[in-house]
Scaffold this active site. Structure first.
Site, mmCIF file in Angstrom:
data_model
loop_
_atom_site.group_PDB
_atom_site.id
_atom_site.type_symbol
_atom_site.label_atom_id
_atom_site.label_comp_id
_atom_site.label_asym_id
_atom_site.label_seq_id
_atom_site.Cartn_x
_atom_site.Cartn_y
_atom_site.Cartn_z
ATOM 1 N N HIS A 50 -1.872 0.144 -6.610
ATOM 2 C CA HIS A 50 -0.951 0.264 -5.480
ATOM 3 C C HIS A 50 -0.344 -1.117 -5.232
ATOM 4 O O HIS A 50 -0.821 -2.113 -5.765
ATOM 5 C CB HIS A 50 -1.684 0.750 -4.223
ATOM 6 N N HIS A 134 2.113 -7.627 -4.790
ATOM 7 C CA HIS A 134 1.370 -7.675 -6.042
ATOM 8 C C HIS A 134 0.629 -6.364 -6.268
ATOM 9 O O HIS A 134 0.381 -5.612 -5.339
ATOM 10 C CB HIS A 134 0.354 -8.822 -6.020
#
Length: 181
Positions: A50, A134
């Site tokens: 995710h 990220h």
């Protein structure tokens, strides 16, 4: 961010907001990661891939409905958020190997800021670090950036964002909000 001291003994959930990654993208990223032949760290399971928007930490269960109601009122982007994960990095302080975008779309930063503002009245401490989008590939990573047989280039087009609960290494969606009309 983390909620300011919760009452001891109160039930809580460990929460974060994130952009989801499609199953096809998860498979492609996992396959690319395998080609790195990592010798350090603990690979993050592909089903947990995710892009974190805002980590909330331990949240009293009683606050979850108010948090969701606050997010319901947010001005959200009216189109999918598009970005390219095209840079492999090691965050030595956190001991993680991550994929990052070289360019962060303004709509992503605006969504993160809106989420921070929505959470503040609920007793959330202000984030002291700058947001860095990220996707974590590996935890407990204590090596340099590995050589890659091919440059990373994963296109994400997020049409929604999710409030997740982290429970025993698995991420459970609690609520989802669309990013397009």
């Amino acid at each position: 961010m983390a909620f300011v001291e919760r009452d001891k003994g109160q039930p809580f959930k460990r929460l974060f907001f994130a952009l989801t990654v499609s199953d096809a993208q998860r498979r492609a990223i996992a396959q690319w990661r395998r080609a790195l032949a990592l010798r350090s760290g603990k690979p993050v399971p592909a089903q947990n891939f995710h892009l974190t928007l805002l980590f909330l930490g331990d949240v009293d269960v009683a606050q979850v409905p108010a948090l969701c109601a606050a997010v319901d009122q947010l001005k959200r982007p009216e189109a999918p958020i598009r970005l390219v994960l095209d840079r492999l990095q090691v965050w030595h302080r956190a001991s993680v190997l991550v994929l990052e975008p070289q360019q962060t779309p303004p709509a992503l930063g605006q969504l993160v800021y809106a989420l921070q503002q929505a959470a503040l009245p609920l007793g959330v401490a202000e984030q002291t670090r700058e947001y860095r989008p990220h996707l974590t590939l590996s935890r407990d990573f204590r090596a340099q950036v590995p050589e890659s047989p091919s440059a990373p280039e994963f296109f994400l087009a997020a049409r929604s964002f999710v409030l997740y609960e982290s429970r025993k290494g698995a991420y459970w969606p609690l609520a989802e909000w669309p990013l397009e009309g």
